[in-house]
Design a protein around this motif. Sequence first.
Motif, PDB file in Angstrom:
ATOM      1  N   ARG A 116       0.809  -1.229   0.000  1.00  0.00           N
ATOM      2  CA  ARG A 116       0.000   0.000   0.000  1.00  0.00           C
ATOM      3  C   ARG A 116       0.835   1.269   0.000  1.00  0.00           C
ATOM      4  O   ARG A 116       0.402   2.298  -0.508  1.00  0.00           O
ATOM      5  CB  ARG A 116      -0.915   0.035   1.240  1.00  0.00           C
ATOM      6  CG  ARG A 116      -2.109  -0.875   1.161  1.00  0.00           C
ATOM      7  CD  ARG A 116      -3.014  -0.697   2.352  1.00  0.00           C
ATOM      8  NE  ARG A 116      -3.576   0.648   2.448  1.00  0.00           N
ATOM      9  CZ  ARG A 116      -4.262   1.098   3.496  1.00  0.00           C
ATOM     10  NH1 ARG A 116      -4.475   0.311   4.525  1.00  0.00           N
ATOM     11  NH2 ARG A 116      -4.737   2.321   3.511  1.00  0.00           N
ATOM     12  N   THR A 117       2.004   1.208   0.620  1.00  0.00           N
ATOM     13  CA  THR A 117       2.790   2.433   0.794  1.00  0.00           C
ATOM     14  C   THR A 117       4.209   2.243   0.257  1.00  0.00           C
ATOM     15  O   THR A 117       4.644   1.120  -0.001  1.00  0.00           O
ATOM     16  CB  THR A 117       2.913   2.810   2.287  1.00  0.00           C
ATOM     17  OG1 THR A 117       3.750   1.840   2.925  1.00  0.00           O
ATOM     18  CG2 THR A 117       1.566   2.854   2.987  1.00  0.00           C
ATOM     19  N   GLU A 149       0.954   4.919  16.556  1.00  0.00           N
ATOM     20  CA  GLU A 149       0.794   4.375  15.202  1.00  0.00           C
ATOM     21  C   GLU A 149       0.474   2.874  15.261  1.00  0.00           C
ATOM     22  O   GLU A 149      -0.380   2.393  14.505  1.00  0.00           O
ATOM     23  CB  GLU A 149       2.071   4.601  14.379  1.00  0.00           C
ATOM     24  CG  GLU A 149       2.242   6.017  13.872  1.00  0.00           C
ATOM     25  CD  GLU A 149       1.142   6.437  12.917  1.00  0.00           C
ATOM     26  OE1 GLU A 149       0.328   7.311  13.302  1.00  0.00           O
ATOM     27  OE2 GLU A 149       1.058   5.905  11.801  1.00  0.00           O
ATOM     28  N   LYS A 200      -3.080   2.360  16.317  1.00  0.00           N
ATOM     29  CA  LYS A 200      -4.011   2.664  15.224  1.00  0.00           C
ATOM     30  C   LYS A 200      -4.053   1.520  14.210  1.00  0.00           C
ATOM     31  O   LYS A 200      -5.121   1.161  13.716  1.00  0.00           O
ATOM     32  CB  LYS A 200      -3.609   3.981  14.551  1.00  0.00           C
ATOM     33  CG  LYS A 200      -3.900   5.195  15.432  1.00  0.00           C
ATOM     34  CD  LYS A 200      -3.723   6.502  14.695  1.00  0.00           C
ATOM     35  CE  LYS A 200      -2.288   6.828  14.438  1.00  0.00           C
ATOM     36  NZ  LYS A 200      -2.099   8.158  13.814  1.00  0.00           N
ATOM     37  N   GLY A 256      -7.697   0.204  14.085  1.00  0.00           N
ATOM     38  CA  GLY A 256      -8.431   0.980  13.079  1.00  0.00           C
ATOM     39  C   GLY A 256      -8.767   2.384  13.530  1.00  0.00           C
ATOM     40  O   GLY A 256      -9.460   3.120  12.821  1.00  0.00           O
ATOM     41  N   GLY A 280      -8.559   6.251  13.990  1.00  0.00           N
ATOM     42  CA  GLY A 280      -7.947   7.395  13.315  1.00  0.00           C
ATOM     43  C   GLY A 280      -7.320   7.053  11.970  1.00  0.00           C
ATOM     44  O   GLY A 280      -7.765   6.141  11.269  1.00  0.00           O
ATOM     45  N   SER A 281      -6.289   7.799  11.615  1.00  0.00           N
ATOM     46  CA  SER A 281      -5.592   7.544  10.351  1.00  0.00           C
ATOM     47  C   SER A 281      -4.092   7.583  10.614  1.00  0.00           C
ATOM     48  O   SER A 281      -3.594   8.464  11.320  1.00  0.00           O
ATOM     49  CB  SER A 281      -5.983   8.584   9.293  1.00  0.00           C
ATOM     50  OG  SER A 281      -5.750   9.881   9.776  1.00  0.00           O
ATOM     51  N   GLY A 282      -3.399   6.628  10.046  1.00  0.00           N
ATOM     52  CA  GLY A 282      -1.967   6.492  10.310  1.00  0.00           C
ATOM     53  C   GLY A 282      -1.122   7.297   9.343  1.00  0.00           C
ATOM     54  O   GLY A 282      -1.624   7.927   8.405  1.00  0.00           O
ATOM     55  N   ARG A 337       3.224   9.102   4.617  1.00  0.00           N
ATOM     56  CA  ARG A 337       3.447  10.426   5.218  1.00  0.00           C
ATOM     57  C   ARG A 337       4.617  10.288   6.188  1.00  0.00           C
ATOM     58  O   ARG A 337       4.564   9.476   7.107  1.00  0.00           O
ATOM     59  CB  ARG A 337       2.214  10.883   6.005  1.00  0.00           C
ATOM     60  CG  ARG A 337       0.950  10.964   5.170  1.00  0.00           C
ATOM     61  CD  ARG A 337      -0.295  10.848   6.033  1.00  0.00           C
ATOM     62  NE  ARG A 337      -0.437  11.926   7.006  1.00  0.00           N
ATOM     63  CZ  ARG A 337      -1.262  11.859   8.063  1.00  0.00           C
ATOM     64  NH1 ARG A 337      -1.980  10.782   8.311  1.00  0.00           N
ATOM     65  NH2 ARG A 337      -1.358  12.882   8.884  1.00  0.00           N
TER      66      ARG A 337
END
Lengths: 261, 92
Positions: free
Chosen positions: A180-181, A216, A219, A223, A225-227, A231
């Motif tokens: 994904r990243t 992090e 999270k 699930g 929030g957003s990690g 970024r």
Amino acid sequence: MTPPPDPSNPPGLPPLDALDRETYAWQLRLPGFGEQAQRALKGASVLVSRVGGLGSPVAMELAAAGVGRLVLAHAGNLKQSDLNRQLLMTQEWVGRPRVACAARRLREFQPRLEVVACDENLSPANAARLVGEVDVVVDCAPLFEERFAMHDEAFRQHKPVVECAMYGSEASITTVVPGRTACLRCRVPEVPPHWRREFPVLGAVSGAVGCLAAMEAIKLLTGLGSGLLDRLLSFDLASMNWNETTLARRQGCPVCGTSCG
Amino acid sequence: MHVTIEFLGQARELAGSARRSLEVAAACTALEAVQRAVDQEPPALRELLLTADGSLHTWVMLSVNDVATHDAATTLLTDGATLRLMPPISGG
């Protein structure tokens, strides 16, 4: 006839008991968190690679949040000069294995926590075993060779890695999710020759980024929030300048290049 | 055009401060701006950031306006751009 699954009680997650509810009462009130997130933490296993200035607060915050199992990897004996930052260590332990002291402190703090203490640093020889034992990896290693072994194996096993580091009053953190990243090797494709094992450290800096890394990991597991996916958060605590950089995969990356889109 | 270069980590140590302002020609690339900025700095900073032929080392992260680029030689700058140079750190 089998009853339909209860969405409030997903299978595979350990239930909370009365002591859990009392211990975590304050965080169970957190919007977007709740009982299912707490159960996810209770059933989770996290590898913290090195429990020094950065890994100590990572492990402590994960234990405090209710993660059920921590695998700690860190070789070597405690030195007097570690004590400006390695918060899981104690004065009387100087000369004895760091990871044993960290495990002892964590068990005192949270007796229900399962701690697996490995008196070895992560390497190509043990990466498959250590990464294979956990759901999430937190990378707190001081050497790029160690980081590469960890990230390469996590990519092979599709395990997310919270990658954090510090230098002097500066620190950076990002979260890598295979497929994904951008991965670590997209940013740092080879060992940078300028990096040296000894670097300036103020414990408040490693502690600050360690707490962010624990968040992090929480999270990723719940699930919430957003990690920091793609970024990179970097900051200088001397000036209190904070920056966020959008990351991108590198075409031809030696680890994830074949899946670059 | 006016651009700002920010140094992080060991680059900041070698530069002696975190930021430089630079006037560059229109259609300047990110790499050209970095080369110009580094020319006025101690040789150790140039060695940290650039190869002998003037390319950016692959392990040095460069961002332009908060977006990382892997191709400094073809990334064109606009007036007011901020470039950030981040040699990797691994303190733990």
